[in-house]
Design a protein around this motif. Structure first.
Motif, PDB file in Angstrom:
ATOM      1  N   ILE A 183       3.134  -3.139   7.058  1.00 14.26           N
ATOM      2  CA  ILE A 183       2.347  -3.773   5.993  1.00 14.26           C
ATOM      3  C   ILE A 183       3.248  -4.271   4.876  1.00 14.26           C
ATOM      4  N   GLU A 184       4.268  -3.485   4.530  1.00 10.54           N
ATOM      5  CA  GLU A 184       5.191  -3.893   3.473  1.00 10.54           C
ATOM      6  C   GLU A 184       5.945  -5.163   3.847  1.00 10.54           C
ATOM      7  N   ASP A 185       6.339  -5.277   5.115  1.00 12.53           N
ATOM      8  CA  ASP A 185       7.038  -6.482   5.564  1.00 12.53           C
ATOM      9  C   ASP A 185       6.139  -7.708   5.435  1.00 12.53           C
ATOM     10  N   ARG A 186       4.880  -7.543   5.787  1.00 10.13           N
ATOM     11  CA  ARG A 186       3.922  -8.654   5.648  1.00 10.13           C
ATOM     12  C   ARG A 186       3.706  -8.983   4.174  1.00 10.13           C
ATOM     13  N   SER A 187       3.626  -7.954   3.345  1.00 10.93           N
ATOM     14  CA  SER A 187       3.378  -8.173   1.920  1.00 10.93           C
ATOM     15  C   SER A 187       4.516  -8.933   1.257  1.00 10.93           C
ATOM     16  N   LYS A 188       5.745  -8.674   1.708  1.00 10.61           N
ATOM     17  CA  LYS A 188       6.884  -9.413   1.168  1.00 10.61           C
ATOM     18  C   LYS A 188       6.718 -10.904   1.423  1.00 10.61           C
TER      19      LYS A 188
END
Length: 297
Positions: A183-188
């Protein structure tokens, strides 16, 4: 998209290409897409697409009306990315709460396990109290251990292994860590879209608003000229109205832009959340309660 008169063919091609690029980015960030953005810094294709969109928005000739379709498409992309970023933030918060719950539960399960191994008088009640929050196979294993006459049988040892494995899984939160990473990778990527493109769109919004203001200020002078010559004009009322230099379409364009203020506030919030994540290193470091030390006198 055809242009009359001396339309710039190169600009027409660029406009069509940029619309296609916006659509490509939209597909790449679709939650249902099979191709996920794994690492923003390593996805050169994605970064090139964003760079091309941003460059078009910033380098478009300021004296020319900006293409409405491109603006709306880019705005929609930012809105789409921002909405997903907000959803991801909620998912991250839920995962953090779940992680904290699991850590607390692992501590409680270890206390129950200790009571079972020590054959404490209240071990059955402790197992019953935790039964609704622990899988049945773990509860059954605790029961087997509590009723066992010996702690050296294979059945006892197998049951102990099942309970210890559950404790370890609760402490490690492995699946939560994996989900948070994803999720963090997508949020970036989503925040990169929102912040980078939104800044350029805001500049266009300000330019178009300024143009509209200039048009409004020029109208009284132009209308006065028409009134001075109105007696000598034989055209119909419709023809006269066509002489008024009121750029209705552009006014409507600016009104449409200014009717969407909430997105800019959401972008500010996106920046704030991204900053908080950076400062707090939300890329989780597992914090387990320190075991109590028995002081020997």
């Amino acid at each position: 998209m055809a242009k009359s008169g001396n339309g710039n063919v190169k600009m027409i091609i660029t406009e069509e290409k940029i619309l296609a690029n916006i659509e490509k980015v939209r597909k790449m960030i679709n939650p249902n897409s099979k191709k996920q953005i794994v690492q923003l810094e390593e996805d050169s294709y994605f970064l090139d697409l964003i760079a091309s969109i941003k460059s078009y928005l910033e380098e478009y000739p300021k004296e020319e009306p900006f293409p409405r379709e491109v603006y709306d498409s880019a705005y929609s992309l930012v809105d789409y990315a921002t909405t997903q970023f907000e959803d991801n933030t909620k998912k991250i918060e839920e995962l953090i709460r779940q992680r904290e719950t699991n850590i607390a539960l692992s501590t409680e399960l270890k206390e129950v396990l200790n009571a079972v191994e020590e054959k404490s008088p209240n071990w059955k009640k402790m197992v019953q109290d935790i039964s609704g929050r622990i899988p049945e196979d773990v509860i059954d294993s605790l029961g087997v251990m509590g009723r066992a006459k010996s702690n050296k049988t294979q059945t006892y040892l197998d049951s102990l292994n099942i309970v210890n494995t559950k404790v370890s899984n609760l402490e490690s939160n492995l699946y939560i860590e994996v989900d948070m990473e994803r999720i963090e990778d997508r949020s970036k990527a989503l925040s990169y879209i929102g912040i980078e493109i939104a800044e350029s769109l805001k500049d266009i919004q300000n330019i178009e608003a300024a143009k509209a203001t200039e048009t409004v200020e020029e109208q009284p002078k132009e209308i006065e000229k028409i009134e001075e010559n109105v007696e000598s004009i034989t055209e119909t009322e419709e023809d006269v109205s066509e002489m008024l230099p009121v750029e209705v379409e552009q006014d409507q364009y600016v009104e449409n832009v200014e009717s969407k203020p909430s997105l800019w506030d959401r972008i500010k919030n996106m920046k704030l959340i991204r900053g908080i994540r950076y400062l707090m290193k939300i890329k989780v470091v597992l914090e387990l309660p320190e075991p109590e030390k028995n002081e020997q006198k």
